[in-house]
Motif scaffolding. Structure first.
Motif, PDB file in Angstrom:
ATOM      1  N   SER A  96       5.762   5.669   4.701  1.00 11.52           N
ATOM      2  CA  SER A  96       4.899   5.976   3.553  1.00 11.52           C
ATOM      3  C   SER A  96       4.937   4.837   2.542  1.00 11.52           C
ATOM      4  O   SER A  96       3.906   4.446   1.982  1.00 11.52           O
ATOM      5  N   LYS A 121       2.920   1.895   3.936  1.00  7.15           N
ATOM      6  CA  LYS A 121       1.467   2.134   3.848  1.00  7.15           C
ATOM      7  C   LYS A 121       0.974   1.926   2.414  1.00  7.15           C
ATOM      8  O   LYS A 121      -0.071   1.297   2.189  1.00  7.15           O
ATOM      9  N   ALA A 122       1.717   2.459   1.453  1.00  7.63           N
ATOM     10  CA  ALA A 122       1.305   2.332   0.046  1.00  7.63           C
ATOM     11  C   ALA A 122       1.243   0.859  -0.362  1.00  7.63           C
ATOM     12  O   ALA A 122       0.301   0.429  -1.039  1.00  7.63           O
ATOM     13  N   CYS A 157       0.760  -1.695   1.624  1.00  9.82           N
ATOM     14  CA  CYS A 157      -0.379  -2.320   2.313  1.00  9.82           C
ATOM     15  C   CYS A 157      -1.670  -2.085   1.533  1.00  9.82           C
ATOM     16  O   CYS A 157      -2.497  -2.991   1.390  1.00  9.82           O
ATOM     17  N   VAL A 158      -1.814  -0.877   1.029  1.00 14.29           N
ATOM     18  CA  VAL A 158      -3.020  -0.557   0.247  1.00 14.29           C
ATOM     19  C   VAL A 158      -3.002  -1.347  -1.063  1.00 14.29           C
ATOM     20  O   VAL A 158      -3.992  -1.983  -1.449  1.00 14.29           O
ATOM     21  N   ALA A 159      -1.853  -1.328  -1.742  1.00 14.50           N
ATOM     22  CA  ALA A 159      -1.760  -1.986  -3.050  1.00 14.50           C
ATOM     23  C   ALA A 159      -2.013  -3.490  -2.956  1.00 14.50           C
ATOM     24  O   ALA A 159      -2.664  -4.066  -3.827  1.00 14.50           O
ATOM     25  N   TRP A 160      -1.499  -4.110  -1.895  1.00  6.07           N
ATOM     26  CA  TRP A 160      -1.592  -5.577  -1.791  1.00  6.07           C
ATOM     27  C   TRP A 160      -2.669  -6.030  -0.810  1.00  6.07           C
ATOM     28  O   TRP A 160      -2.796  -7.228  -0.548  1.00  6.07           O
ATOM     29  N   ASN A 161      -3.344  -5.049  -0.215  1.00  3.26           N
ATOM     30  CA  ASN A 161      -4.392  -5.342   0.767  1.00  3.26           C
ATOM     31  C   ASN A 161      -3.851  -6.178   1.944  1.00  3.26           C
ATOM     32  O   ASN A 161      -4.344  -7.270   2.231  1.00  3.26           O
ATOM     33  N   LYS A 162      -2.810  -5.636   2.573  1.00  2.00           N
ATOM     34  CA  LYS A 162      -2.151  -6.337   3.686  1.00  2.00           C
ATOM     35  C   LYS A 162      -2.202  -5.486   4.949  1.00  2.00           C
ATOM     36  O   LYS A 162      -2.224  -4.252   4.859  1.00  2.00           O
ATOM     37  N   LEU A 202      -3.696   2.468   9.246  1.00  4.80           N
ATOM     38  CA  LEU A 202      -2.916   3.116   8.183  1.00  4.80           C
ATOM     39  C   LEU A 202      -2.719   4.619   8.419  1.00  4.80           C
ATOM     40  O   LEU A 202      -1.969   5.255   7.680  1.00  4.80           O
ATOM     41  N   ASP A 203      -3.363   5.171   9.455  1.00  3.78           N
ATOM     42  CA  ASP A 203      -3.091   6.587   9.737  1.00  3.78           C
ATOM     43  C   ASP A 203      -2.064   6.748  10.866  1.00  3.78           C
ATOM     44  O   ASP A 203      -1.857   7.823  11.406  1.00  3.78           O
TER      45      ASP A 203
END
Ligand code: KG4
Ligand code: ZN
Length: 343
Positions: free
Chosen positions: A95, A98-99, A101-106, A331-332
């Protein structure tokens, strides 16, 4: 895009690292949960998950700060171990990854913890460790693999019950040693006589399989100490010499089991290199016995550097191999707690 962040939360260590392409460690932190679990003499999964939840943010933030990188600018990916391990523990790491990756666009890279243990042998070596026989000896696993490449692994065999580290930890409890017991048994064994107790070497004489078994060995120790049917280790009175002798006898039996199957795996695969990782690979007696075997049978033996034997995020450097082959995860993606036997 010169670095990756790796996250490890499969069992009871919360760890993160930042590594460059040449596997240089820019930063690495490991928070152990020893004080959480020692009163139970083993890992309590629910407590492990809760402790990860408290530690994951400070550990990742501290690692990023230590590394001096700007994550949005410098990271090529965020990697996390999603298998095998304790479900609650794995969920916290995944988790968090994933967070981030979303925050940093990675992109996200999902790694296998057992494979990462073997990959620890790649440190300090320029040439690839593949192909090799990979042997992971830890608190949760005792598995042999034919590792064709960093991304292609074939399961050869493994324990059908307890892991070897688990057996060390359980015998340590019987001898009144603190958790985790492996290093304590190893220390105590130095002053003991390995021939004092006649313990079994389960499955060693069965050359038809690369499977191993440690629960019978553990039970044999119990029967020697308190007899059948009784489990009263609290009132067990042993001299220091008896405890040291049992530690030495047990350790020798466990090492003999591992070495016998290591030899069979090399013989069966015809490979000339073996890589050994996991917490029990820190055991001095095991390291020496495997080296003797390698010298006798003339194969190359690589054992994980001592500081990378027990759980850490640095061995997550295997993620670079996935980055290079474009093997990213959606990401899922979910955790995969179980290690499928025969896989
Ligand atoms: O690899 P690890 O940190 O966690 C798992 O993935 O399971 O391994 C921990 C295990 C524990 O069972 C611990 O007792 C054992 O490794 N261990 C040792 C030694 N150091 C750690 N066992 C025997 N001798 C050691 N020196
Ligand atoms: Zn491990």
């Amino acid at each position: 895009m010169r670095t990756i962040l790796t996250i490890e939360t499969t069992c009871d260590e919360t760890a993160a690292a930042v590594l460059d392409r040449d596997r240089n460690v820019l930063a690495s932190q490991v928070a152990s949960q020893q004080e959480v679990h020692e009163r139970y003499q083993g890992v309590v999964p629910e407590l492990a998950a809760r402790a990860h939840l408290e530690r994951i943010v400070p550990i990742v933030a501290g690692t990023i700060a230590d590394s001096g990188i700007d994550p949005a600018r410098d990271l090529a990916a965020v990697a996390v171990a999603i298998e095998p391990g304790l479900p609650g523990s794995l969920l916290v790491g995944l988790s968090a990854a994933k967070a981030l990756c979303v925050a940093w666009n990675k992109p996200l890279v999902a790694i296998n913890h057992v494979q990462a243990h073997i990959y620890a042998c790649q440190f300090g070596r320029k040439e690839t460790i593949f192909p090799c026989v990979g042997f992971v000896v830890s608190g949760g696993h005792t598995n042999l693999y034919h590792c064709h490449s960093a991304n292609r692994w074939q399961y050869l065999g493994g324990t059908i019950d307890d892991a070897v580290g688990e057996a060390f930890d359980k015998v340590a409890v019987m001898l009144g040693l603190p958790y985790p017991g492996g290093p304590h048994i190893s220390r105590l064994a130095k002053s003991g006589n390995a021939k004092a107790y006649n313990l079994p070497r389960p499955m060693v004489s069965d050359h038809s399989t690369l499977n191993l078994s440690f629960s019978g060995l553990k039970t044999a120790v119990r029967y020697h100490l308190v007899g059948t049917g009784k489990q009263d280790f609290q009132s067990l009175v042993l001299s220091d010499q008896q405890r040291a002798d049992m530690a030495a006898s047990f350790q020798q039996a466990a090492v003999d089991c591992v070495v016998a199957k290591a030899q069979l795996a090399m013989q069966r695969t015809g490979l000339r290199r073996m890589c050994v990782g996991g917490g029990v690979a820190a055991n001095e007696s095991l390291r020496m016995s495997l080296q003797n075997l390698a010298d006798r049978k003339k194969f190359e033996l690589l054992i994980s550097p001592l500081e990378l034997c027990t759980d850490n995020a640095v061995m997550g450097a295997i993620a670079w191999e996935k980055v290079d082959s474009g093997d990213f995860s959606p990401l899922d993606i979910d955790i995969q707690p179980g290690l499928l036997r025969g896989e």
